[in-house]
Design an enzyme around this catalytic site. Structure first.
Site, PDB file in Angstrom:
ATOM      1  N   GLY A 184       0.001   0.835   6.997  1.00 28.13           N
ATOM      2  CA  GLY A 184       1.060   0.715   8.005  1.00 28.13           C
ATOM      3  C   GLY A 184       2.337   0.217   7.361  1.00 28.13           C
ATOM      4  CD  GLU A 185       3.330  -3.771   5.011  1.00 34.31           C
ATOM      5  OE1 GLU A 185       4.085  -3.425   4.078  1.00 34.31           O
ATOM      6  OE2 GLU A 185       2.525  -4.709   4.908  1.00 34.31           O
ATOM      7  N   GLY A 186       5.105   1.279   7.585  1.00 32.73           N
ATOM      8  CA  GLY A 186       6.033   2.369   7.286  1.00 32.73           C
ATOM      9  C   GLY A 186       5.921   2.853   5.846  1.00 32.73           C
TER      10      GLY A 186
END
Lengths: 351, 351
Positions: free
Chosen positions: A316-318
Site C-alpha cells: 500500500g502507501e501508493g
C-alpha cells in the site's frame, strides 16, 4: 447541487479520437507495429485522458490518505492501531517506502490524516480528520452517510487543488490498520463475491486471524446490509474515511482530466465506489500492479482493468502507483520523442 | 589460455551471505516483512552480485549488438536485411525506442556493428564486424567455431571496458533482421524443445511466413546437428554474430561482478549459451520482461528466471532491459534509503 454531484456531472468521457491519433503516431514510429505492447496502450489511454495525441510530461504527485478503522478491535490485523499514526509520522520524515520511491520517480507526496486514532497534528500533514477512526462496522455503520459525503468531498477538493497547481499525473495510496477488512467488505458488496473469496492476509496475518477477518466481514454485511446499487451507502456502512476520500480524489482528478494511477487493493476498492458513483471515471484509471490480496482480482475484473505489473507487492502507501509513473513517462516519451520510419529513412514493412 | 577460458574461470559464485544480510536489513525496514515482494528479491539478488548489503546506485549502460543473418534469404522476416543497418543509424541519431527509454533511465547506449549486410561505418558505432552477416544456416554453419569465439571475445572485451569505466548495471539488447530465427534454433537445441514450440512471429509475420520460419529452423537443425552439450558449436552452427557477442558480454559482465538485465528472446538465447559455457554466470542475470515470443518461455524456464514484468513487448533493442533499470534502482534505494522500525519509532508486529 452538492460538490459531489457537481463533480460527478463534470466527468466527461475521455477523448477516443485523441487515442486514435496517438495510435496512428505510434504506428509511424521506427518499430514494428504494436511491438511496444502495453506501453502503446498506456500512451493511448493517457492521450485519451489529456485529449491530445501530443501530451507533455506531466508533473506528478501521490496522495496518501490515512485513517483508522473501528473494526481493528476484532483482531483482524497483525499490527495495533497506533501504527497508522506512527506511519503517518514516518511519511513526514521521508524514510518510508512511499517517500523513497516517490523521490526516485519525482513525485510529490501529499499525506492527509482523515482520522487516525491518535491525531498526528504536524504542519506537514493535511488535516481531513473526521474522527478518531470509523466505528466498528461489525456493530453498526462505520460512519453516517453525511460523513461519507464529507470524506468524498475532501478528496475532490484536494484533487482540484493539485490539478490547479499543475499536477497532471496522480498516484493514490493508503495507510490504515484494518483497511483491507473494509476493502474486502466493499468489494464483496460491489462485485457480488463472497466475503471468503475477497478477504486475504493483509499485512501478513495467520490462519486464525484470517478466519476472524472473514467472519468480521460476513457479520458486517449481515448486520448493515449495504445496498450494492448505492455506493455511498456501501462506503458509509462498511467503508473507511481514507477509502471514501480516495474515491473523492479519483472523481476530482477525473473531473479535471488528470489520470489516476491506482495502487493495490484499498485504492481499488475506492475506485469501485468512485466508478459506481460515476461510471465515466473508469477511463481515467490506470491499474499499476496486481496485489497479492485475493480481493484485488475481483476489483480489477469488475473495473475491466489489467495491471501493468505484478511484483507481489502488498504494502500500500501508493508504492505500486508511483512505480508505474515511470512506465507512464516511458509511454509519453515514446509518443513524443521517437522518430518515424519516414524521418529516419528506415524501410517500413507495415507489419 | 584464451580470453574466453580466462573469463569463464573468472566468474565466481555470487555472495549469498551478502544477500542474506540484505534481506535482514529489509526485514527491519518500516514495512510488513516481505511486503515489497519482488523488489526485495531483486535487492537481494543485486546485493549477492555486488557482494555487499549496502550497494551504491550503479552507473548504467545498455549494449546493443547488431548483425545480419544469412537465413533472412529464406523469407523468415517481414523486413528486408537493409533495415538492420538503417536501424543502427537510427540508434546513433537518438530517435529509436532504445534511445528514448535509455535517456529516460539515465543509461548510456553502446551500439556495436557485429556484421550488418551494409556496413554502417560511422564513428559513433563500435566496429566489431565479422563479415556482412552470417551464412545462411539452412545451407551450412552460420559461422566457423573460430568466428564464434571471436564474437564472444569482442563481447567480453566490451564488458570489461565498461566495467573499468565504472558501469555497474548493464542492459543487453539486439538488432538483426532474422535473429528470432537464430534464437529459436539455439533455444530448440539448448532446451530440447521442438522448433515449432519455440518459433514465433518475430516482428509480426503472417501464418505463411511462420511456417517457412519453423521449416527453416528444422532444416538447419537436421543439416548442422549442433551439439547441445557444446554451446560454442551451437552458436557457430545456428547462431548469429550479435547473439554470440551478447553471450560474451554476459560472461564478461559476470566476471566483473556486474549484473546483467536481459531483454527478451534474443538476449535470452545468448544467455542460454553463456550459462551453458559457464553455469555460475546464471546468478548475475536478471530477466526484465516476458516477451511475446513463445520461445522466451522455454529460455526462462531453462535458466530458472522469472521476469519482472510482462508488457507484451516484442521489440528488442534492449528496451525491456532499460525499463527494468528503474526497478533495480527502486530495489537498491529501498535497501539504502528506508528507515527501520526502530529508528522511526514504529511498532513492529514481526509479521
Amino acid at each position: 447541487m452538492t460538490l459531489l454531484d457537481q463533480t460527478r456531472a463534470a466527468v466527461t468521457p475521455v477523448d477516443r479520437a485523441a487515442a486514435a491519433r496517438a495510435q496512428d503516431r505510434l504506428d509511424r514510429k521506427t518499430t514494428p507495429r504494436g511491438s511496444l505492447g502495453r506501453l502503446e496502450e498506456l500512451a493511448c489511454r493517457l492521450a485519451a485522458v489529456y485529449g491530445t495525441a501530443d501530451p507533455l510530461l506531466p508533473a506528478r504527485a501521490v496522495v496518501v490518505m490515512a485513517a483508522d478503522h473501528g473494526v481493528a478491535e476484532e483482531g483482524v490485523s497483525a499490527y495495533p492501531q497506533e501504527v497508522t499514526a506512527q506511519m503517518v509520522k514516518n511519511f513526514l520524515t521521508g524514510g518510508a517506502a512511499i517517500n523513497v520511491l516517490a523521490r526516485q520517480q519525482g513525485a510529490r507526496v501529499v499525506v492527509v490524516d482523515m482520522g487516525t486514532k491518535c491525531p498526528v497534528a504536524l504542519p506537514q500533514v493535511r488535516d481531513g480528520r473526521l474522527g478518531p477512526g470509523t466505528a466498528n462496522f461489525v456493530l453498526g455503520p462505520a460512519m453516517s452517510r453525511e460523513t461519507a459525503v464529507r470524506a468524498l468531498e475532501i478528496g475532490i477538493g484536494l484533487a482540484g487543488e493539485l490539478a490547479a497547481e499543475g499536477v497532471g499525473l496522480l498516484g493514490v495510496g493508503d495507510m490504515g490498520i484494518g483497511n483491507t477488512t473494509a476493502s474486502s467488505a466493499i468489494t464483496a458488496v460491489l462485485t457480488g463475491q463472497t466475503a471468503a473469496r475477497v478477504t486475504g492476509r493483509g499485512t501478513g496475518i495467520d490462519e486464525g486471524r484470517l478466519r476472524r477477518k472473514v467472519d468480521a466481514v460476513e457479520r458486517a454485511l449481515r448486520l448493515n446490509r449495504p445496498d450494492p446499487a448505492d455506493p455511498l451507502d456501501v462506503l458509509a456502512k462498511v467503508g473507511g474515511f481514507e477509502i471514501a476520500s480516495l474515491a473523492g480524489v479519483i472523481l476530482g482528478a477525473a473531473a479535471h482530466r488528470v489520470p489516476v494511477l491506482l495502487d493495490g487493493f484499498i485504492t481499488g476498492a475506492a475506485a469501485l465506489a468512485a466508478v459506481g458513483l460515476c461510471p465515466a471515471a473508469r477511463d481515467y484509471l490506470v491499474a499499476s500492479h496486481r496485489s497479492v490480496e485475493p480481493g484485488h482480482e475481483a476489483v480489477l475484473a469488475h473495473l475491466g482493468l489489467r495491471p501493468l505489473f505484478d511484483l507481489d507487492l502488498r504494502l500500500g502507501e501508493g508504492t505500486g502507483a508511483v512505480l508505474a509513473m515511470n512506465l507512464a513517462e516511458a509511454a509519453l516519451r515514446i509518443l513524443r520523442e521517437m522518430t518515424t520510419f519516414e524521418a529516419a529513412g528506415v524501410t517500413d514493412a507495415g507489419a
